[in-house]
Structure formats: structure tokens, C-alpha cells
Design a protein around this motif. Structure first.
Motif, PDB file in Angstrom:
ATOM      1  N   UNK A 248      29.419  41.319 -66.694  1.00  0.00           N
ATOM      2  CA  UNK A 248      29.349  42.672 -67.237  1.00  0.00           C
ATOM      3  C   UNK A 248      30.712  43.350 -67.157  1.00  0.00           C
ATOM      4  N   UNK A 249      30.851  44.422 -67.910  1.00  0.00           N
ATOM      5  CA  UNK A 249      32.099  45.179 -67.887  1.00  0.00           C
ATOM      6  C   UNK A 249      32.338  45.803 -66.520  1.00  0.00           C
ATOM      7  N   UNK A 250      31.258  46.247 -65.871  1.00  0.00           N
ATOM      8  CA  UNK A 250      31.394  46.851 -64.537  1.00  0.00           C
ATOM      9  C   UNK A 250      31.949  45.823 -63.554  1.00  0.00           C
ATOM     10  N   UNK A 251      31.393  44.616 -63.594  1.00  0.00           N
ATOM     11  CA  UNK A 251      31.841  43.563 -62.671  1.00  0.00           C
ATOM     12  C   UNK A 251      33.291  43.186 -62.948  1.00  0.00           C
ATOM     13  N   UNK A 252      33.643  43.022 -64.225  1.00  0.00           N
ATOM     14  CA  UNK A 252      35.024  42.695 -64.584  1.00  0.00           C
ATOM     15  C   UNK A 252      35.994  43.776 -64.092  1.00  0.00           C
ATOM     16  N   UNK A 253      35.608  45.044 -64.279  1.00  0.00           N
ATOM     17  CA  UNK A 253      36.466  46.146 -63.835  1.00  0.00           C
ATOM     18  C   UNK A 253      36.585  46.174 -62.312  1.00  0.00           C
ATOM     19  N   UNK A 254      35.499  45.815 -61.634  1.00  0.00           N
ATOM     20  CA  UNK A 254      35.523  45.773 -60.173  1.00  0.00           C
ATOM     21  C   UNK A 254      36.524  44.723 -59.687  1.00  0.00           C
ATOM     22  N   UNK A 255      36.475  43.533 -60.283  1.00  0.00           N
ATOM     23  CA  UNK A 255      37.378  42.454 -59.899  1.00  0.00           C
ATOM     24  C   UNK A 255      38.825  42.856 -60.154  1.00  0.00           C
TER      25      UNK A 255
ATOM     26  N   UNK B 254      39.484  51.179 -53.504  1.00  0.00           N
ATOM     27  CA  UNK B 254      38.286  51.999 -53.304  1.00  0.00           C
ATOM     28  C   UNK B 254      37.438  52.002 -54.574  1.00  0.00           C
ATOM     29  N   UNK B 255      38.081  52.176 -55.726  1.00  0.00           N
ATOM     30  CA  UNK B 255      37.347  52.164 -56.995  1.00  0.00           C
ATOM     31  C   UNK B 255      36.649  50.828 -57.199  1.00  0.00           C
ATOM     32  N   UNK B 256      37.327  49.721 -56.845  1.00  0.00           N
ATOM     33  CA  UNK B 256      36.727  48.403 -56.995  1.00  0.00           C
ATOM     34  C   UNK B 256      35.506  48.210 -56.123  1.00  0.00           C
ATOM     35  N   UNK B 257      35.561  48.708 -54.890  1.00  0.00           N
ATOM     36  CA  UNK B 257      34.403  48.610 -53.994  1.00  0.00           C
ATOM     37  C   UNK B 257      33.193  49.346 -54.577  1.00  0.00           C
ATOM     38  N   UNK B 258      33.423  50.554 -55.066  1.00  0.00           N
ATOM     39  CA  UNK B 258      32.306  51.323 -55.636  1.00  0.00           C
ATOM     40  C   UNK B 258      31.751  50.652 -56.888  1.00  0.00           C
ATOM     41  N   UNK B 259      32.630  50.064 -57.694  1.00  0.00           N
ATOM     42  CA  UNK B 259      32.169  49.356 -58.895  1.00  0.00           C
ATOM     43  C   UNK B 259      31.321  48.141 -58.519  1.00  0.00           C
ATOM     44  N   UNK B 260      31.719  47.420 -57.469  1.00  0.00           N
ATOM     45  CA  UNK B 260      30.906  46.296 -57.006  1.00  0.00           C
ATOM     46  C   UNK B 260      29.522  46.763 -56.572  1.00  0.00           C
ATOM     47  N   UNK B 261      29.483  47.890 -55.857  1.00  0.00           N
ATOM     48  CA  UNK B 261      28.206  48.446 -55.411  1.00  0.00           C
ATOM     49  C   UNK B 261      27.335  48.826 -56.610  1.00  0.00           C
ATOM     50  N   UNK B 262      27.956  49.422 -57.615  1.00  0.00           N
ATOM     51  CA  UNK B 262      27.207  49.806 -58.818  1.00  0.00           C
ATOM     52  C   UNK B 262      26.673  48.580 -59.555  1.00  0.00           C
ATOM     53  N   UNK B 263      27.472  47.514 -59.571  1.00  0.00           N
ATOM     54  CA  UNK B 263      27.015  46.272 -60.207  1.00  0.00           C
ATOM     55  C   UNK B 263      25.793  45.710 -59.472  1.00  0.00           C
ATOM     56  N   UNK B 264      25.760  45.855 -58.143  1.00  0.00           N
ATOM     57  CA  UNK B 264      24.592  45.409 -57.370  1.00  0.00           C
ATOM     58  C   UNK B 264      23.335  46.142 -57.825  1.00  0.00           C
ATOM     59  N   UNK B 265      23.458  47.440 -58.035  1.00  0.00           N
ATOM     60  CA  UNK B 265      22.309  48.239 -58.487  1.00  0.00           C
ATOM     61  C   UNK B 265      21.886  47.840 -59.898  1.00  0.00           C
TER      62      UNK B 265
END
Length: 320
Positions: free
Chosen positions: A2-9, A35-46
């Protein structure tokens, strides 16, 4: 992906690359990106926990009610803002996901300070805040059933190296505190923060000391020495603050109080424990008049042998 996961990485990788340089300018960028990457990873989990839902229905911050045409309402996403750290934790709980047991609060505070163009603590403390939150990356990847080493191949060795270096120093600090014969049980000493730089790398000035009355604290990040009284207050807070919060919510007296003898905020009162970590004073006992139990919250220094009610009655009789 997903775009969220790619942006997190991408964000985490950029953050770690900035982190590797160690320069002040790049550390500021590291804090923001990581910090932004950590939050994006968390959002991808949801988002992955509800694969049939639109992503914004899962991580959107604002919703507004809208008539559904059948006499009820449905909630529609309003705007494009997504949930912050506080709401992320709450939604993890709602979705039955375990939030990682790592400290991200310091990193959040640093990031917030940077948004206002001012960082109060030294860059070394910011470096520690990033390193100490590395386990969150692993935990989020476990939830996602993804391999962090593969996805973060370019920076994974740095993550492991920095985390290992941090853990070695932290282990020495905690070992020096475990040697101490404390007057009562202590815990969560890794959550203490240096009053100067906010680092959690706190131990004893003399690592071989075992006598709690001779403990002098030292920050192994900035070198700050912490007086016995101040350090005892910090030890008590880290060990009993959660219990104090729970007791307050239940309408009970707090488990941490100011000592009636030395005034330090280091008196622990749990029912089983009743003593001051600074001066050793204990006011626990029974009222000589009615036999009721006396604890620090009942104690009256002018009537030390009486409970609060009997002390009140004695004072009233004297006035009359």
C-alpha cells in the motif's frame, strides 16, 4: 504494497540515514522522518486489520454524522486529517492489537519542540530517543507479518548497531541500581529521565555501592550528578506513579506523599508499604485512642499517636 506502507518505509529509511550522520541539522530531519514513519507503520497495522474498509474510514481523525435515508445516521470521513499518536493507541486497543512496549513519548516531545523551532535538550538525548524506540519498528513489522530486515535492508544494520550500543549502556546503569538494598520494592527504573537532558541512561555514580542511603545518581548521557534526595524522588515516582494514578481513579489516597519528617516527595503508602525512601521515616501504626490504623494520609504531626478523627476531636476539645 500500500501507499501508506511504502511511505512508512521511505520515512524510516530517510530518518535512519539522517540519524547516521550525527550532525545537528540532520538529526532534526531524522526526528521528523523517523517519527512520521513509525506512525505510518502503526496506521498500516490498523488498515490491514480491516482490509475491506476504506483506509480513511479506519485512520481518519474526524467524522461527521449524515442521514442514511432510513431514519438513522452514518458517519462520513470529514477532511483528510489522520489520527495522532494518542488516538492511534486507542484504536489499536479497539482493534484488538497490542501497542508496542517501547518509549515513543520522548521522541514525540522532541518532534513537537522541533515543530516550534526549539529543542530544549541536547542532540545526544534526541539520538537516544530514536534508538530507544527502535523495538517499535520490529513490533509493527510483526503485526504486519512483514520482514523488517528485507524492507529496511539499507539501514537495518544501523538500527541493530545503535540499539545494541544503547542497550549496553542501559544494562550497566540498571545493574548498578539492582545492587542496591532498597527499603521497598522498586521497578520501571528504565523509565526515569535525567532532569538535565531527559535521558533514561541513569545509574549510580558509584556502581558498586549497595547502601541505598549512599546512592548518588548519575546520567551516563550528559554526565549530570543527581543528589540523593532528588534521585530517591525519581525512584519512587517511577516505581509507584502508576499505582498512584490507579488509586486516584478509584477515589483512594495516592500511594506517593510528601514525607511529614523531611518533606521529600518520596513517602510510599500502599497499605503494605509505609515509609520514606529519603529519611526512612514510617508513621504507620494504630491510634492510641480508638485503635484505627494510621498511615501518612491520616498522620498529624501535632498528634502523632492519633488518627485524623481523634486528632480533630482532641484539637476541638482544647479550643473549647
Amino acid at each position: 504494497m500500500s501507499e501508506i506502507f511504502d511511505n512508512a518505509i521511505t520515512s524510516i529509511a530517510l530518518g535512519i540515514e539522517d540519524f547516521e550522520t550525527g550532525t545537528d541539522e540532520r538529526m532534526l530531519s531524522a526526528a521528523r522522518n523517523y517519527y512520521a514513519g513509525l506512525l505510518l507503520l502503526a496506521k498500516e497495522c490498523l488498515v490491514r486489520a480491516a482490509p475491506k474498509a476504506d483506509a480513511m474510514e479506519v485512520i481518519g481523525a474526524k467524522f461527521k454524522p449524515k442521514p442514511d435515508g432510513s431514519g438513522g445516521v452514518e458517519h462520513e470521513v470529514e477532511g483528510y486529517a489522520t489520527v495522532d499518536l494518542h488516538k492511534l493507541k486507542a484504536r489499536f486497543k479497539d482493534f484488538g492489537l497490542a501497542w508496542p512496549n517501547a518509549d515513543i513519548n520522548k521522541l514525540q516531545r522532541f518532534r513537537n519542540d522541533l515543530e516550534h523551532y526549539h529543542l530544549k535538550e541536547p542532540m545526544t538525548a534526541l539520538s537516544e530517543a530514536i534508538a530507544s524506540s527502535f523495538p517499535m519498528v520490529v513490533d509493527f513489522f510483526n503485526i504486519l507479518n512483514e520482514d523488517p530486515q528485507t524492507n529496511l535492508a539499507g539501514v537495518w544494520d544501523t538500527i541493530l548497531e545503535k540499539r545494541e550500543a544503547f542497550e549496553k549502556v542501559q544494562e550497566k546503569c540498571l545493574d548498578s541500581l539492582e545492587n542496591v538494598a532498597w527499603p521497598a520494592e522498586v521497578s520501571h527504573l528504565d523509565r526515569m529521565a535525567c532532569p538535565n537532558c531527559q535521558s533514561s541512561l541513569l545509574g549510580q555514580l558509584d556502581p558498586d555501592n549497595k547502601d541505598h542511603e549512599h546512592v548518588i545518581g548519575k546520567c551516563y548521557q550528559c554526565g549530570e550528578e543527581i543528589s540523593f534526595e532528588k534521585f530517591m524522588e525519581m525512584v519512587v515516582a517511577s516505581s509507584y506513579e502508576v499505582d498512584a494514578y490507579i488509586r486516584a481513579k478509584e477515589g483512594l489516597n495516592p500511594s506517593i506523599a510528601d514525607c511529614p519528617e523531611c518533606n521529600a516527595s518520596a513517602y510510599v503508602e500502599t497499605g503494605e508499604i509505609s515509609l520514606c525512601f529519603v529519611c526512612g521515616e514510617s508513621v504507620a501504626g494504630e491510634c492510641i485512642r480508638c485503635g484505627a490504623g494510621i498511615d501518612v494520609n491520616e498522620y498529624n504531626s501535632e498528634y502523632p499517636g492519633l488518627c485524623s478523627y481523634c486528632a480533630y476531636m482532641a484539637e476541638k476539645m482544647m479550643r473549647e
